[in-house]
Design an enzyme around this catalytic site. Structure first.
Site: not given
Ligand code: FAD
Length: 315
Positions: A121, A27, A231, A29, A281
């Protein structure tokens, strides 16, 4: 749907083997372009990579209205002008639940069935402390739940082989991943990494915690080592000494750099295939060259135009 509590019989990363000969699935991105020139670059990459028949292509999502509009536009264009299956990234940043839900419903109307659900973020960028928006989804766990309430979408989520930088420990991260799966996520895509042993150890931890969805490696081809190193420092990805050594002294030599980048990336992916992995991916950076070469080395061949006998299959 794979559930967090039912072991997956598929070896390796647990990715599906699919109907393709050789069982290889890729896939790609892309990020939404900011200018007409960048739009051309993106579509050149899409056009070049589409004949490799990716399982899906995903489009990232940024903070701020105009960035979001660009994601919507790109996803809609992919749906309207190609036969690719787009996955729309979605974050919880700076939007209420109602606003996010409205975006999701609009996507559904245009035919989107797959989301990459993320927390996102803070507006200050990766590394800044994250504050949920009042009335918004607080993290990806809640976002996945919200998406599933709207429709039975396919949902991919993030995973971090070297731990999320904000996470106190692996247990917290993996517990969060498990909760995303319990809410309906069926695939995790990893943050990029360069040390396959780190990925493998992470998957072992995840499986031990009772999470059996595919943990698809996110692969970043190194177009620019200096940028990737910078990065990596922000995301916590380890740069092994051997990798830095490969790019040493090539700062002014773009041609050799790109050959080295293709070799390094192919080595990484081939090593992962030896460990039993079938799905990858690619973070394309909207550039097709390196990704196309690596897919070729993996055995993927472009589908021939309609009427010719062979289609894109892994050799
Ligand atoms: P989550 O899985 O919700 O949480 C990330 C971390 O936050 C957890 O590991 C934990 O340490 C902490 N946390 C969250 N909630 C709790 C809780 N209730 N209790 C304790 N700890 C908690 N960013 C963008 O802006 N746009 C994108 O399109 C984008 N695409 C991405 C695609 C991939 C495949 C990846 C790996 C990352 C991507 N990101 C993107 C980056 C991502 O948004 C960041 O890494 C962000 O900091 C975390 O998002 P997440 O969904 O992983 O968070």
């Amino acid at each position: 749907m794979a559930s967090a509590s039912s072991p997956d019989p598929v070896p390796g990363n647990g990715a599906h083997t699919g109907p393709r000969t050789g069982g290889m699935n890729v896939s790609f991105e892309f990020f939404p372009p900011k200018s007409e020139k960048m739009e051309e670059t993106l579509w050149a990459a899409v056009t070049r990579l589409a004949p490799l028949r990716p399982s899906f292509v995903s489009v990232t999502y940024g903070a701020g209205g105009s960035t979001r509009e660009r994601t919507h536009h790109t996803v809609k264009r992919l749906l309207g002008e190609t036969d690719l299956a787009p996955a729309a990234h979605l974050t919880c940043v700076d939007a209420t639940r109602e606003e996010v839900d409205a975006v999701v419903r609009e996507y559904r109307t245009t035919g989107v069935r797959h989301f990459v659900a993320l927390r996102g973020d803070s507006q200050t960028g990766a590394g800044g402390s994250y504050t949920p928006t009042p009335g918004g989804y607080r993290n990806a766990v809640e976002l996945v739940e919200g998406l599933k309430k709207i429709d039975d979408f396919e949902i991919s989520v993030s995973a971090y082989p070297e731990k999320h930088p904000e996470s106190p420990d692996f247990a917290t991260d993996i517990d969060l991943l498990k909760r995303k799966v319990d809410n309906g996520a069926t695939r995790a895509i990893t943050q990029f990494f360069f040390d396959n042993d780190i990925y493998e150890r992470f998957v072992e931890r995840v499986r031990k915690a009772g999470v059996y969805i595919p943990i698809v490696p996110g692969i970043v081809p190194i177009h620019d080592f200096t940028k990737v190193a910078r990065f990596s420092a922000a995301t916590g990805a380890t740069i092994p000494a051997w990798l830095a050594a490969r790019f040493e002294g090539l700062e002014e030599d773009a041609q050799t750099r790109s050959h080295v980048a293709a070799a390094v990336c192919a080595e990484q992916v081939l090593d992962l295939t030896k460990r039993g992995l079938t799905d990858f991916h690619f973070y394309t950076m909207n550039r097709a060259d390196l990704v196309y070469s690596i897919c070729h080395i993996l055995g993927l061949r472009a589908a021939k135009p309609a009427g010719e006998a062979t289609s894109a299959v892994a050799a």
